[in-house]
Design an enzyme around this catalytic site. Structure first.
Site, short mmCIF file in Angstrom:
data_model
loop_
_atom_site.label_atom_id
_atom_site.label_comp_id
_atom_site.label_asym_id
_atom_site.label_seq_id
_atom_site.Cartn_x
_atom_site.Cartn_y
_atom_site.Cartn_z
N LYS A 30 0.83 -1.21 -0.08
CA LYS A 30 -0.12 0.55 0.43
C LYS A 30 0.47 1.65 -0.21
O LYS A 30 0.71 2.23 -0.64
CB LYS A 30 -0.67 -0.17 1.66
CG LYS A 30 -1.84 -0.92 1.19
CD LYS A 30 -3.12 -1.29 3.00
CE LYS A 30 -3.42 -2.36 2.64
NZ LYS A 30 -4.95 -1.99 2.96
N GLN A 86 -4.84 -0.50 9.41
CA GLN A 86 -4.81 -1.59 9.42
C GLN A 86 -5.35 -3.03 9.90
O GLN A 86 -5.21 -3.27 11.11
CB GLN A 86 -3.48 -2.40 8.80
CG GLN A 86 -2.97 -3.79 8.66
CD GLN A 86 -3.80 -3.98 6.89
OE1 GLN A 86 -4.13 -2.52 5.71
NE2 GLN A 86 -4.09 -5.34 6.10
N ASP A 130 -10.33 3.19 4.06
CA ASP A 130 -11.14 2.30 3.59
C ASP A 130 -12.62 2.31 4.26
O ASP A 130 -13.34 0.64 3.46
CB ASP A 130 -11.07 1.43 5.44
CG ASP A 130 -9.25 0.04 5.02
OD1 ASP A 130 -9.53 0.17 3.52
OD2 ASP A 130 -9.10 0.15 5.95
N1 GUN Z 1 -7.14 -6.24 6.21
C1 GUN Z 1 -7.92 -7.35 5.26
N2 GUN Z 1 -8.23 -6.25 4.31
C2 GUN Z 1 -8.51 -4.83 4.76
C3 GUN Z 1 -8.32 -3.67 3.78
O1 GUN Z 1 -9.05 -3.92 3.49
N3 GUN Z 1 -8.37 -2.63 5.30
C4 GUN Z 1 -8.04 -2.73 6.47
N4 GUN Z 1 -7.65 -1.66 7.11
N5 GUN Z 1 -7.10 -4.03 6.48
C5 GUN Z 1 -7.63 -5.14 5.67
#
Ligand code: GUN
Length: 306
Positions: free
Chosen positions: A53, A97, A120
């Site tokens: 990311k 995350q 998100d």
């Molecule tokens: N953990 C697994 N997928 C995601 C996601 O799309 N966003 C976040 N913040 N954590 C995750």
């Protein structure tokens, strides 16, 4: 039927190029989008995702930082960090995350993020807006899947869709978005009775259940479009033989690495029954990151009025 691939990697590259162009335009108007990622604990998959990311964001010209905390971090420390990021005018997107270390209240953390910086789309305010069809940041994985379906001209209106999995991150928002696109959506899950028969009704099947190669031939309608959101690591010879029968290249890769990635959909069965499908890796994964970058730019524009 031999299925063709829905090329998530290509669509993701297109989205990333468009996002980089948008970032360059914003820079001309004096705004550099900023993304802050909070990573708590040592979950190995999360470490990999967060690196991707941050790297993707930098490549698009987004100012990106990862704030790392040990698994012993307290909820109060994370809340203080989120408060600081909420107040920082240079931060447009905040991503926490998941999963968080045990003992941390995930809901309390996600609800502390300013909804205007909720990249998100996990804050209940934004979840509610999405359900009501109002503008809101859309969770990155389902947003990426919708983008893929749109750009690959997959018909949704009137289509029977089954979403396998009911998580807050994928299943629930995926069902909301497909409903909004005029599909007729059923959400199925591990407790659904006669899951294969239900899934076999689906012209569009989205698998997000988190079990390796769980969706076998008996789940897949002949000619269905199959989207595989799963990323699962398998580490036994029996699992490798079940998922990749007779595949010498995969057997060699397993011998070298000790594990392999497989989606929620059986990789051989899907080729034999679907019309179009997303591979793992190279399908949905790249789209998630591409949409994260696009969401960051969208939030920057909205919050800074550019
Ligand atoms: N953990 C697994 N997928 C995601 C996601 O799309 N966003 C976040 N913040 N954590 C995750």
């Amino acid at each position: 039927m031999t299925a063709t691939i829905l090329d998530g990697a290509k669509v993701a590259a297109d989205i990333r190029r468009e996002t980089a162009e948008a970032v360059a335009e914003l820079a001309l108007r004096g705004a550099v989008p900023g993304l802050s990622v909070i990573l708590a604990g040592e979950d190995p998959a999360s470490q990999v995702y967060v690196r991707s990311k941050e790297k993707g964001a930098r490549e698009a010209g987004i100012r990106a930082e990862t704030l790392r905390f040990p698994a012993t971090v307290t909820e109060a420390m994370l809340l203080a960090e989120i408060g600081r990021l909420n107040a920082d005018p240079e931060v447009d997107g905040i991503l926490v995350q998941l999963p968080l270390p045990g003992g941390i209240g995930t809901s309390r953390i996600l609800e502390a993020v300013d909804p205007a910086k909720d990249v998100d789309g996990f804050h209940p305010f934004n979840v509610g807006r999405l359900v009501q069809g109002k503008p809101a940041p859309v969770p990155c994985t389902p947003a990426g899947v919708m983008e893929l379906l749109r750009r690959e001209n997959v018909l949704l209106r009137g289509t029977r869709a089954v979403v396998l999995g009911r998580s807050d991150i994928v299943g629930k928002p995926m069902a909301t978005l497909l409903t909004k696109a005029d599909a007729t959506v059923t959400v199925a899950h591990s407790k659904t009775r006669d899951l294969p028969a239900l899934c076999r009704e689906a012209e569009l099947l989205v698998a997000a259940i988190g079990r390796p190669a769980f969706v076998t031939a008996d789940f897949i309608r002949e000619g269905a479009v199959v989207i595989d959101v799963g990323v699962n690591r398998i580490d036994t010879a029996a699992e490798v033989a079940r998922c990749f029968p007779g595949d010498e290249a995969k057997a060699a890769a397993f011998a070298a690495k000790g594990s392999l990635l497989v989606g929620d959909v059986h990789p051989v069965d899907v080729r034999e029954r679907a019309s179009r499908y997303t591979p793992v890796p190279g399908g949905v994964g790249p789209l998630t990151i591409a949409r994260l970058l696009a969401n960051t730019v969208d939030l920057c524009r909205a919050r800074r009025g550019r």
